[in-house]
Write an enzyme that holds these catalytic residues in place. Structure first.
Site, PDB file in Angstrom:
ATOM      1  N   ALA A   8       0.839  -1.212   0.000  1.00 30.83           N
ATOM      2  CA  ALA A   8       0.000   0.000   0.000  1.00 30.83           C
ATOM      3  C   ALA A   8       0.867   1.252   0.000  1.00 30.83           C
ATOM      4  O   ALA A   8       0.554   2.243  -0.671  1.00 30.83           O
ATOM      5  CB  ALA A   8      -0.934  -0.012   1.212  1.00 30.83           C
ATOM      6  N   TYR A  13       3.660   1.738  -1.377  1.00 29.30           N
ATOM      7  CA  TYR A  13       4.238   2.005  -2.708  1.00 29.30           C
ATOM      8  C   TYR A  13       3.198   1.870  -3.811  1.00 29.30           C
ATOM      9  O   TYR A  13       3.458   1.352  -4.887  1.00 29.30           O
ATOM     10  CB  TYR A  13       5.477   1.126  -2.929  1.00 29.30           C
ATOM     11  CG  TYR A  13       6.544   1.562  -1.956  1.00 29.30           C
ATOM     12  CD1 TYR A  13       7.240   2.742  -2.174  1.00 29.30           C
ATOM     13  CD2 TYR A  13       6.759   0.865  -0.763  1.00 29.30           C
ATOM     14  CE1 TYR A  13       8.157   3.210  -1.248  1.00 29.30           C
ATOM     15  CE2 TYR A  13       7.673   1.327   0.170  1.00 29.30           C
ATOM     16  CZ  TYR A  13       8.362   2.504  -0.089  1.00 29.30           C
ATOM     17  OH  TYR A  13       9.251   2.985   0.841  1.00 29.30           O
ATOM     18  N   SER A  14       1.983   2.343  -3.470  1.00 28.13           N
ATOM     19  CA  SER A  14       0.908   2.370  -4.468  1.00 28.13           C
ATOM     20  C   SER A  14       0.310   3.774  -4.465  1.00 28.13           C
ATOM     21  O   SER A  14       0.458   4.509  -3.487  1.00 28.13           O
ATOM     22  CB  SER A  14      -0.171   1.346  -4.094  1.00 28.13           C
ATOM     23  OG  SER A  14      -0.871   1.806  -2.958  1.00 28.13           O
ATOM     24  N   PRO A  15      -0.365   4.156  -5.555  1.00 30.84           N
ATOM     25  CA  PRO A  15      -0.965   5.494  -5.578  1.00 30.84           C
ATOM     26  C   PRO A  15      -2.255   5.542  -4.754  1.00 30.84           C
ATOM     27  O   PRO A  15      -3.349   5.687  -5.277  1.00 30.84           O
ATOM     28  CB  PRO A  15      -1.217   5.747  -7.069  1.00 30.84           C
ATOM     29  CG  PRO A  15      -1.150   4.430  -7.736  1.00 30.84           C
ATOM     30  CD  PRO A  15      -0.525   3.437  -6.815  1.00 30.84           C
ATOM     31  N   THR A  16      -2.092   5.384  -3.447  1.00 28.75           N
ATOM     32  CA  THR A  16      -3.245   5.307  -2.542  1.00 28.75           C
ATOM     33  C   THR A  16      -3.048   6.291  -1.399  1.00 28.75           C
ATOM     34  O   THR A  16      -1.937   6.400  -0.865  1.00 28.75           O
ATOM     35  CB  THR A  16      -3.324   3.885  -1.912  1.00 28.75           C
ATOM     36  OG1 THR A  16      -3.195   2.938  -2.949  1.00 28.75           O
ATOM     37  CG2 THR A  16      -4.608   3.665  -1.159  1.00 28.75           C
TER      38      THR A  16
END
Ligand SMILES: C[S@@+](CC[C@H](N)C(=O)[O-])C[C@H]1O[C@@H](n2cnc3c(N)ncnc32)[C@H](O)[C@@H]1O
Length: 382
Positions: free
Chosen positions: A69, A71-74
């Protein structure tokens, strides 16, 4: 290099690649900053709502799931108040880089970031501009101290202060750029005083109701700030102290004497047509309106959008249309749908403007929303 370091650097590089492929990131220097920033270190824990009970549960970013999470666009919620309303979050990296690019940050700029939060945005700025050019404030002392420690651990030492961001940070002014990652109902005038002539502010202006507003890039010219809304829509948590951040008490809905008619305005402008929703705030929509959805009794399948006002007034708009018209049922003393219809007519009359045709002029004494041009007859005071 340890395995862990290797894996975060690989993941951050992949995130940077993804942001570029998705069209959020164009500038190689921001790509480099994303690839060099260990977001999991700045967000050791975040909160996620369980799908069944909507209860918030902590997730450690040292776990594989948490690490993914990070390293995600979140967006990752990082702090909750006693009523479980989010107080802070690490803004999704795609939005952060879009905003940094919109802001036109260049080497040599001094930047003030309002809303330090996790420190992720500040870390990207410090990586690109150097510690001495980056300043950030947050109203929450615990967040500022946590961000200071974590930023130091990842090698960043920008100037942080616990301050109401509405005041800016006068002792280190002037700034070339000011970036706010909390929304404001009106642009705080001290920011203009602390901005160089020709400098830019990027801020999410949300005058009153839920999601009613957008991102505006304001340039300092003479005695005013002026600029247009960005194509990219975003909604940030409200600046604390600048107005109600959570809806206040509503009277029980007044259900007597329902009035029914049809409408050709979008049934959920807060999602379907956000320009209309913003304009509705200037066409008589009362403050404190909350929006929702009514589900079909048996299946829960959404069938109508709902609006309620503090005085007990309510409106329900059918999602299904017949010949482009939706049924509206209203109760209580105030029509909540008429302002939306008036705003929709204004929007149609002006040729269905999208965000960049709307702009804002801010002076010390007045803040004005306009369509097409600052001197347009179609303008409204915030
Ligand atoms: C969406 S978070 C910021 C995220 C941050 N950019 C990041 O990358 O983690 C919004 C932040 O604004 C802060 N905030 C709210 N009201 C504020 C105020 N009046 N002055 C300064 N900061 C404020 C909150 O405490 C919160 O940390």
């Amino acid at each position: 290099m340890s395995q862990r370091e290797d894996s975060w650097t690989a993941r951050a590089a992949r995130l940077a690649e993804q942001l570029e492929n998705d069209g959020a990131l164009h500038d190689p220097l921001w790509k480099e900053a994303v690839a060099a920033t260990p977001r999991h270190e700045l967000v050791p824990t975040f909160y996620r709502q369980s799908p069944e009970h909507h209860e918030w549960e902590p997730v450690d970013t040292a776990t594989p799931e948490g690490f993914d999470a990070a390293y995600s666009p979140t967006t990752l919620v990082t702090s909750l108040d006693e009523r479980d309303h989010p107080l802070s979050s690490s803004t999704k990296p795609d939005l952060v880089v879009r905003m940094l690019e919109l802001l036109g940050v260049r080497e040599g700029h001094r930047v003030l970031a309002v809303g330090t939060g996790s420190g992720y945005t500040t870390a990207l700025l410090a990586h690109r501009l150097g510690d001495r050019s980056v300043y950030s404030v947050d109203i929450d002392p615990a967040l500022v101290e946590a961000a200071r420690g974590r930023l130091a651990r990842v090698g960043c030492h920008p100037t942080l202060a616990c301050r109401d961001g509405a005041e800016g940070l006068a002792e280190h002014a002037p700034y070339d750029r000011i970036l706010a990652t909390c929304s404001v109902p009106r642009v705080p005038w001290p920011w203009a005083d602390q901005l160089v002539s020709g400098g830019t502010i990027l801020v999410n202006v949300m005058p009153a109701a839920f999601n009613a507003g957008g991102l505006v890039a304001l340039h300092h010219c003479g005695d005013r700030l002026e600029g247009r809304f960005a194509d990219q829509w975003a909604s940030f948590m409200g600046m604390r102290g600048a107005g109600p951040t959570v809806p206040g008490q509503h009277r029980a809905p007044d259900t007597g004497n329902p009035r029914t008619r049809t409408t050709n305005a979008p049934p959920t402008p807060w999602w379907d047509n956000r320009v209309v929703w913003l304009l509705a705030q200037f066409h008589g929509l009362p403050d404190g309106v909350t929006i929702g959805m009514r589900g079909e009794a048996q299946t829960g399948h959404p069938v109508a959008a709902t609006m309620t006002a503090p005085d007990g007034s309510a409106a329900e708009i059918a999602l299904a249309a017949t010949n482009g018209h939706h049924e509206v049922t209203e109760t209580g003393p105030t029509s909540l749908w008429e302002p939306v219809e008036r705003a929709h007519r204004t929007w149609l009359t002006h040729g269905k403007p999208d965000w960049p045709r709307l702009g804002l002029t801010v002076t010390e004494h007045e803040q004005r929303l306009w369509i097409d041009h600052p001197d347009s007859p179609s303008h409204w005071t915030l």
